[in-house]
Motif scaffolding. Structure first.
Motif, PDB file in Angstrom:
ATOM      1  N   GLY A 186       0.768  -1.249   0.000  1.00 12.82           N
ATOM      2  CA  GLY A 186       0.000   0.000   0.000  1.00 12.82           C
ATOM      3  C   GLY A 186       0.790   1.284   0.000  1.00 12.82           C
ATOM      4  O   GLY A 186       0.208   2.376  -0.081  1.00 12.82           O
ATOM      5  N   ALA A 187       2.125   1.236   0.105  1.00 10.57           N
ATOM      6  CA  ALA A 187       2.920   2.460   0.214  1.00 10.57           C
ATOM      7  C   ALA A 187       2.879   3.271  -1.076  1.00 10.57           C
ATOM      8  O   ALA A 187       2.881   2.718  -2.184  1.00 10.57           O
ATOM      9  N   LYS A 188       2.864   4.609  -0.933  1.00  9.36           N
ATOM     10  CA  LYS A 188       2.820   5.534  -2.071  1.00  9.36           C
ATOM     11  C   LYS A 188       3.937   6.568  -1.962  1.00  9.36           C
ATOM     12  O   LYS A 188       4.355   6.925  -0.861  1.00  9.36           O
ATOM     13  N   ALA A 215       8.707  -2.010   0.121  1.00  9.25           N
ATOM     14  CA  ALA A 215       9.104  -1.296  -1.096  1.00  9.25           C
ATOM     15  C   ALA A 215       8.850  -2.144  -2.341  1.00  9.25           C
ATOM     16  O   ALA A 215       8.283  -1.658  -3.336  1.00  9.25           O
ATOM     17  N   LYS A 216       9.237  -3.401  -2.292  1.00  9.87           N
ATOM     18  CA  LYS A 216       9.072  -4.267  -3.459  1.00  9.87           C
ATOM     19  C   LYS A 216       7.600  -4.527  -3.752  1.00  9.87           C
ATOM     20  O   LYS A 216       7.167  -4.457  -4.916  1.00  9.87           O
ATOM     21  N   SER A 217       6.808  -4.840  -2.714  1.00 15.22           N
ATOM     22  CA  SER A 217       5.386  -5.113  -2.926  1.00 15.22           C
ATOM     23  C   SER A 217       4.636  -3.893  -3.429  1.00 15.22           C
ATOM     24  O   SER A 217       3.681  -4.016  -4.200  1.00 15.22           O
ATOM     25  N   SER A 218       5.068  -2.708  -2.985  1.00 18.59           N
ATOM     26  CA  SER A 218       4.398  -1.464  -3.381  1.00 18.59           C
ATOM     27  C   SER A 218       4.957  -0.885  -4.679  1.00 18.59           C
ATOM     28  O   SER A 218       4.375   0.059  -5.232  1.00 18.59           O
ATOM     29  N   GLY A 219       6.092  -1.406  -5.150  1.00 22.91           N
ATOM     30  CA  GLY A 219       6.712  -0.860  -6.346  1.00 22.91           C
ATOM     31  C   GLY A 219       7.256   0.531  -6.142  1.00 22.91           C
ATOM     32  O   GLY A 219       7.143   1.390  -7.022  1.00 22.91           O
ATOM     33  N   VAL A 220       7.874   0.773  -4.966  1.00 23.56           N
ATOM     34  CA  VAL A 220       8.403   2.093  -4.642  1.00 23.56           C
ATOM     35  C   VAL A 220       9.818   1.966  -4.102  1.00 23.56           C
ATOM     36  O   VAL A 220      10.265   0.882  -3.725  1.00 23.56           O
ATOM     37  N   THR A 221      10.519   3.095  -4.049  1.00 25.49           N
ATOM     38  CA  THR A 221      11.821   3.170  -3.404  1.00 25.49           C
ATOM     39  C   THR A 221      11.667   3.918  -2.090  1.00 25.49           C
ATOM     40  O   THR A 221      10.979   4.942  -2.032  1.00 25.49           O
ATOM     41  N   VAL A 222      12.296   3.397  -1.038  1.00 23.09           N
ATOM     42  CA  VAL A 222      12.212   4.040   0.270  1.00 23.09           C
ATOM     43  C   VAL A 222      13.596   4.520   0.683  1.00 23.09           C
ATOM     44  O   VAL A 222      14.608   3.883   0.387  1.00 23.09           O
ATOM     45  N   ARG A 243      10.064   7.532  -4.448  1.00 23.76           N
ATOM     46  CA  ARG A 243       9.665   7.500  -5.858  1.00 23.76           C
ATOM     47  C   ARG A 243       8.892   6.222  -6.167  1.00 23.76           C
ATOM     48  O   ARG A 243       8.990   5.223  -5.463  1.00 23.76           O
ATOM     49  N   SER A 244       8.122   6.289  -7.252  1.00 25.15           N
ATOM     50  CA  SER A 244       7.230   5.188  -7.623  1.00 25.15           C
ATOM     51  C   SER A 244       7.925   4.202  -8.562  1.00 25.15           C
ATOM     52  O   SER A 244       7.446   3.894  -9.644  1.00 25.15           O
ATOM     53  N   LYS A 245       9.053   3.713  -8.137  1.00 25.61           N
ATOM     54  CA  LYS A 245       9.760   2.671  -8.856  1.00 25.61           C
ATOM     55  C   LYS A 245      10.630   1.936  -7.846  1.00 25.61           C
ATOM     56  O   LYS A 245      11.392   2.570  -7.099  1.00 25.61           O
ATOM     57  N   PHE A 246      10.506   0.624  -7.802  1.00 23.77           N
ATOM     58  CA  PHE A 246      11.327  -0.117  -6.852  1.00 23.77           C
ATOM     59  C   PHE A 246      12.674  -0.426  -7.483  1.00 23.77           C
ATOM     60  O   PHE A 246      12.768  -1.205  -8.431  1.00 23.77           O
ATOM     61  N   ASP A 247      13.707   0.199  -6.952  1.00 19.90           N
ATOM     62  CA  ASP A 247      15.056  -0.165  -7.371  1.00 19.90           C
ATOM     63  C   ASP A 247      16.042  -0.155  -6.209  1.00 19.90           C
ATOM     64  O   ASP A 247      17.215  -0.483  -6.408  1.00 19.90           O
ATOM     65  N   ALA A 248      15.565   0.214  -5.009  1.00 18.80           N
ATOM     66  CA  ALA A 248      16.508   0.250  -3.895  1.00 18.80           C
ATOM     67  C   ALA A 248      15.796   0.495  -2.575  1.00 18.80           C
ATOM     68  O   ALA A 248      14.693   1.044  -2.534  1.00 18.80           O
ATOM     69  N   VAL A 249      16.460   0.060  -1.505  1.00 16.86           N
ATOM     70  CA  VAL A 249      16.222   0.564  -0.151  1.00 16.86           C
ATOM     71  C   VAL A 249      17.452   1.380   0.191  1.00 16.86           C
ATOM     72  O   VAL A 249      18.582   0.861   0.141  1.00 16.86           O
TER      73      VAL A 249
END
Length: 326
Positions: free
Chosen positions: A161-163, A240-247, A304-310
């Motif tokens: 659910g993260a945005k 982050a991965k489930s939401s498709g975001v970078t934290v 950001r709305s792309k998962f590429d890192a923590v």
């Protein structure tokens, strides 16, 4: 104790009292009117409630050691790791099932002590111990199933659910359990660990957990939630991965405290390894638009709305492993 001719009293084992005796001993420790039939019947207590369930197995020598933890601590830890899964959905725990496989030589006090630890945590929710199973086996294995309720119409707090723009939040310590484990591995027993580090050992044997934080986060509008069971980077990375975001995590917000740093100096270890990879603190981690709810603190942001890192302070974590079952 059982009288033994020509010697000291022998401790009563589960073989002495049999299956039904063990069950009655557990029920005496954790009484419930719903425990005792073929199955427990649970009623929903809130409107539009949904059923939530989670299960875990704990194996002696891999997940716990009787020379490091009392049976009560083992039971409490087993309850916490399952109740934390219920809470991380934004739900509240309502009941627990307890299955155990044990050698026939196992003292009765070990089984009743584990039940006592489960019951003690259940009273804080509140969640009754409503049933389970006992069998003989070659090693001590505990199986726990926790059940809970998700009230109202709001969605559960999923990892997905993260945005972007959300605030990353946490409730609880990070790294204490891993520090306690490292101390036990070095010194061999709780009594041999220097007294100043007792809080770290206690956090490993029975993690601290504040109940009702999950439902508080859900009521405040949190979008995602999980618990720190496998390692901070692994678990925040799962969001982050489930939401498709970078934290991006603020390093100062999760930095090891003075006690952890002192323990690391004593052991010649890196306290950041405990923080980033340790797990088993069962700290709730998640995201929310706006300010953290009561009992939570800000630890970073969804960037950001792309998962590429923590990221930690904009950089890749120095440590990124975690617990794996196989």
């Amino acid at each position: 104790m059982t009288e033994q001719f020509g010697g000291p009293p022998r401790e009563q084992t589960i073989a002495d009292i049999g299956e039904f005796g063990v069950i009655e001993a557990i029920r005496a420790i954790a009484p419930s009117a719903r425990n005792g039939d073929d199955a427990a019947v649970l009623t929903q207590t809130t409107p539009n409630a949904r059923f939530v369930a989670s299960t875990d197995m704990l194996v002696e020598g891999r997940h716990f050691r009787l020379d490091w933890s009392t049976p009560q601590q083992i039971g409490a830890k087993a309850a916490i790791q399952n109740f934390a899964d219920i809470e991380s959905m934004g739900a509240r725990p309502t009941a627990i099932l307890f299955g155990i496989s044990a050698p026939l030589s196992t003292p009765v006090r070990v089984v009743t002590g584990i039940a006592e630890g489960l019951w003690g945590q259940g009273k804080q929710c509140p969640a009754e111990l409503v049933g389970g199973d006992v069998v003989s086996g070659d090693s001590l294995v505990i199986s726990i199933t926790a059940m809970g309720e998700l009230g109202g119409l709001s969605r559960p707090l999923l990892r997905s659910g993260a945005k972007p723009g959300d605030t990353l939040i946490a409730s609880g310590r990070i790294g204490y359990s891993a520090a306690g484990l490292a101390l036990l591995e070095r010194f061999g027993s709780p009594g041999a660990v220097p007294e100043q580090f007792a809080p770290l050992v206690a956090a490993h044997c029975t993690p601290e957990f504040e109940y009702r934080r999950g439902s508080t986060a859900r009521a405040a509008g949190a979008r995602s939630l999980t618990d720190n069971s496998d390692g901070f980077v692994v678990d925040i990375g799962a969001i982050a991965k489930s939401s498709g975001v970078t934290v991006e995590v603020d390093g100062d917000a999760i930095a090891p405290d003075e006690l952890m740093c002192a323990a690391a100096d004593h052991l010649g270890a890196d306290p950041w390894d405990w923080v980033l990879t340790g797990g088993e603190d069962h700290t709730l981690l998640g995201s929310i638009p706006g300010e953290p709810p009561t009992g939570f603190r800000r630890i970073g942001q969804v960037v950001r709305s792309k998962f590429d890192a923590v990221l930690i302070d904009g950089e890749a974590p120095a440590h990124d492993s975690g617990w794996v079952s196989f």
